[in-house]
Design an enzyme around this catalytic site. Structure first.
Site, mmCIF file in Angstrom:
data_model
loop_
_atom_site.group_PDB
_atom_site.id
_atom_site.type_symbol
_atom_site.label_atom_id
_atom_site.label_comp_id
_atom_site.label_asym_id
_atom_site.label_seq_id
_atom_site.Cartn_x
_atom_site.Cartn_y
_atom_site.Cartn_z
ATOM 1 C CB THR A 20 4.224 2.279 -10.313
ATOM 2 O OG1 THR A 20 4.457 1.415 -9.201
ATOM 3 C CG2 THR A 20 5.281 3.373 -10.277
ATOM 4 C CG ASP A 21 2.388 0.583 -5.741
ATOM 5 O OD1 ASP A 21 2.879 0.245 -6.835
ATOM 6 O OD2 ASP A 21 2.505 -0.119 -4.707
ATOM 7 C CE1 TYR A 44 8.747 0.468 -12.947
ATOM 8 C CE2 TYR A 44 7.713 0.466 -10.777
ATOM 9 C CZ TYR A 44 7.626 0.317 -12.155
ATOM 10 O OH TYR A 44 6.420 0.019 -12.719
ATOM 11 C CE LYS A 48 5.585 3.501 -14.674
ATOM 12 N NZ LYS A 48 5.292 3.093 -16.076
ATOM 13 C CD1 TRP A 69 1.898 -4.108 -4.728
ATOM 14 C CD2 TRP A 69 0.932 -5.730 -3.535
ATOM 15 N NE1 TRP A 69 2.253 -3.919 -3.419
ATOM 16 C CE2 TRP A 69 1.662 -4.906 -2.658
ATOM 17 C CE3 TRP A 69 0.227 -6.808 -3.010
ATOM 18 C CZ2 TRP A 69 1.723 -5.132 -1.275
ATOM 19 C CZ3 TRP A 69 0.279 -7.025 -1.644
ATOM 20 C CH2 TRP A 69 1.030 -6.208 -0.791
#
Length: 206
Positions: A20-21, A44, A48, A69
């Site tokens: 994820t970003d 979160y 990750k 997103w």
């Protein structure tokens, strides 16, 4: 994730892990490359990041794809939530100071299939999202426009919409590496948003 990495290494299977970003802290002002410093600002993102490390420690041949997103015609996500709220309310408020790039899950799936079937397997960390840089407010406004809904969309700062988890203010991902490595044709975010909304003909599906 570490166990998956170890097993795929043991049996020499290809592994693609989705990250994820949110591994970034959001302080950048230019698109983030795979070499940008990692500094997650919530649990979160931290989990990750630890997952990325666990995979790389046991299976350096794995591919890790950071994305952002993510939305789809299925399940719960921002696009479907906005469509539902815009049908229920006259006005919807959306933060305008968090900047990033949406990812249509179907486009990500196509990219993964292209990577899997590529002639040469190229392990490492990659970034993937649709093309374009927008705020959540601009994303919501486009959803309203494409779906032709009458509800007003009002921009608000993140400070006016507190959440339990802190979110990065800027998490635009640089896709140069994945595009060049696997010859990907990455679609514009609005084009993909139109495709997704076209798959949602009725309120029952929201």
């Amino acid at each position: 994730v570490g166990q998956l990495g170890a097993l795929t290494a043991q049996y020499q299977c290809r592994l693609i892990h989705i990250s994820t970003d949110y591994v970034f802290d959001g302080t950048s002002t230019s698109p983030l490359t795979e070499e940008a410093p990692v500094n997650p600002v919530n649990t979160y993102g931290f989990s990750k990041w630890k997952g990325e490390q666990a995979v790389q420690n046991v299976n350096p041949e794995a591919v890790i794809i950071r994305t952002s997103w993510v939305y789809s015609a299925y399940g719960k996500n921002f696009v479907k939530t906005m469509l539902r709220l815009m049908k229920e309310k006259e006005e919807v408020s959306v933060v305008d100071d968090q900047i990033g790039s949406p990812t249509y899950a179907a486009d990500l799936a196509e990219a993964i299939l292209q990577i899997v079937s590529a002639e040469h397997w190229k392990p490492g960390i990659y970034h993937y999202s649709n093309e374009g840089v927008i705020s959540w407010f601009e994303f919501a406004s486009a959803i309203r426009e494409i779906a032709s809904l009458p509800a007003r969309v009002q921009p608000i700062p993140s400070s006016a919409f507190p959440t339990p988890a802190k979110r990065p203010h800027y998490s635009v991902l640089d896709k140069t590496k994945i595009r060049q490595a696997f010859s990907l044709d990455i679609k514009d975010w609005k084009q993909s948003l139109k495709t997704c909304i076209a798959k949602l003909p009725s309120a029952k599906e929201l």
